[in-house]
Design a protein around this motif. Sequence first.
Motif, mmCIF file in Angstrom:
data_model
loop_
_atom_site.group_PDB
_atom_site.id
_atom_site.type_symbol
_atom_site.label_atom_id
_atom_site.label_comp_id
_atom_site.label_asym_id
_atom_site.label_seq_id
_atom_site.Cartn_x
_atom_site.Cartn_y
_atom_site.Cartn_z
ATOM 1 N N ALA A 115 51.264 -54.139 33.141
ATOM 2 C CA ALA A 115 51.627 -55.085 32.082
ATOM 3 C C ALA A 115 50.715 -54.847 30.887
ATOM 4 O O ALA A 115 49.560 -54.447 31.054
ATOM 5 N N VAL A 116 51.243 -55.070 29.691
ATOM 6 C CA VAL A 116 50.443 -54.994 28.472
ATOM 7 C C VAL A 116 50.264 -56.421 27.977
ATOM 8 O O VAL A 116 51.243 -57.119 27.708
ATOM 9 N N PRO B 293 43.071 -56.117 20.168
ATOM 10 C CA PRO B 293 44.177 -55.296 20.675
ATOM 11 C C PRO B 293 44.648 -55.771 22.054
ATOM 12 O O PRO B 293 43.843 -56.254 22.853
ATOM 13 N N LEU B 294 45.944 -55.613 22.318
ATOM 14 C CA LEU B 294 46.461 -55.905 23.655
ATOM 15 C C LEU B 294 45.875 -54.903 24.645
ATOM 16 O O LEU B 294 45.525 -53.785 24.262
ATOM 17 N N GLU B 295 45.793 -55.311 25.904
ATOM 18 C CA GLU B 295 45.218 -54.440 26.936
ATOM 19 C C GLU B 295 46.224 -54.197 28.043
ATOM 20 O O GLU B 295 46.978 -55.094 28.415
ATOM 21 N N GLU C 128 52.753 -48.787 26.894
ATOM 22 C CA GLU C 128 51.336 -48.399 26.805
ATOM 23 C C GLU C 128 50.683 -49.212 25.697
ATOM 24 O O GLU C 128 51.248 -49.361 24.603
ATOM 25 N N ALA C 129 49.477 -49.704 25.982
ATOM 26 C CA ALA C 129 48.821 -50.630 25.056
ATOM 27 C C ALA C 129 48.641 -50.013 23.667
ATOM 28 O O ALA C 129 48.891 -50.682 22.652
ATOM 29 N N ASN D 108 50.037 -51.701 20.294
ATOM 30 C CA ASN D 108 49.118 -52.195 19.254
ATOM 31 C C ASN D 108 49.411 -51.573 17.890
ATOM 32 O O ASN D 108 49.373 -52.258 16.868
ATOM 33 N N THR D 109 49.694 -50.268 17.882
ATOM 34 C CA THR D 109 50.032 -49.614 16.609
ATOM 35 C C THR D 109 51.271 -50.255 16.001
ATOM 36 O O THR D 109 51.351 -50.492 14.791
ATOM 37 N N THR D 110 52.249 -50.557 16.853
ATOM 38 C CA THR D 110 53.472 -51.202 16.364
ATOM 39 C C THR D 110 53.182 -52.575 15.774
ATOM 40 O O THR D 110 53.698 -52.939 14.720
ATOM 41 N N LEU D 111 52.322 -53.345 16.466
ATOM 42 C CA LEU D 111 51.983 -54.685 15.952
ATOM 43 C C LEU D 111 51.248 -54.574 14.611
ATOM 44 O O LEU D 111 51.483 -55.374 13.695
ATOM 45 N N ASP D 112 50.373 -53.572 14.486
ATOM 46 C CA ASP D 112 49.677 -53.357 13.201
ATOM 47 C C ASP D 112 50.690 -53.074 12.101
ATOM 48 O O ASP D 112 50.611 -53.626 11.002
#
Length: 342
Positions: free
Chosen positions: A3-4, A12-14, A318-319, A323-327
């Motif tokens: 899970a992310v 950042p998500l983990e 993958e975290a 995270n890049t997408t959320l940024d």
Amino acid sequence: MKAVRLTAINAPLEQQQIDAPSVGPNDVLIRVRAAGICHSDAHYRASVSPVARLPLTLGHEVAGVVEGIGNGVENFKSGDRVCVHYLVTCGTCAFCRAGNEQFCATAQMIGKDRDGGYAELIAVPERSLFHLPAEISFEEGAILMCSSATSLHALNKARLRAGETVAVFGVGGLGVSAIQIALYLGAAKVFAVDINPEKLRLAARSGAVPVNATERDPVAQLREMTRGAGVDVALELVGLPLTMRQAVQSLGKLGRAALVGLTQETFEIAPYGELLNKEAEIIGVSDHRAREIPLLLELARSRKLDLSHGIIRTIPLEAAAVNTTLDDLEHFGDDVRVVILL
Ligand SMILES: [Zn+2]
Ligand SMILES: [Zn+2]
């Protein structure tokens, strides 16, 4: 299972290894095949809109295959393709009974109030599930359940009637759906306002008249394009005070502006000239109604709502990629919709 998860606000998500969810008597266990990444998820990470607990698996746009069912489940069986309505509600309160379940006092949003779909498995009550027709891919099924559903709800709240004109502010996942659904509902013309040339091209391909807000005041452009009348319906899908004000200013007589984008900021209007004198309306839009989903699924099945071309980019669970997408979402990047594909 993998899970992310959001483990700390503004961090950042983990990626974590956690237990598979427990399955109650009325729950369906779903093997997640697609989970959309939404601008709301960036808001949750930043706590613009706070999640119920940490750590939490984000992801409220989910489609997959039934892996198992509780004893009381009647309408789903292992192997069924499904998509998830993101609110888990009681089904018995006055709001639920009236079909306005987004106001259910005990409503829990998947991926915000309880673990969501950035994971290999998710368990949700049968009440929250819809069968996903074979013609609709998992990734389309996932984003239908949030961005497309919200767009349809916004157009319903704005009471769009056939023959009316519509201005859509913001050509993201919601905007592309809003354009196509507005045309399906009989809009005479749909204008799409954005500042990103790539998104304006996409809007044109979706059937809208593009309005580039970097070239000139979009309100003036919309007035010209409607011979001075202004538009009947404006949808604000960005969440900025500037575009909210523009949405209201672009209205004609008896026009309705439906505000969908989230912001904590305030915006100004000039009451007499921009609202009272025209008997214009500003309408808040929150979520959508479960009863709106069958129409959406039918529109997607019949390709009247086509999300398949150049709208969805897929990434693995993958975290780093999430995270890049959320940024990117926080910075209003080029992507329209990114979906985790499992
Ligand atoms: Zn969403
Ligand atoms: Zn309820």
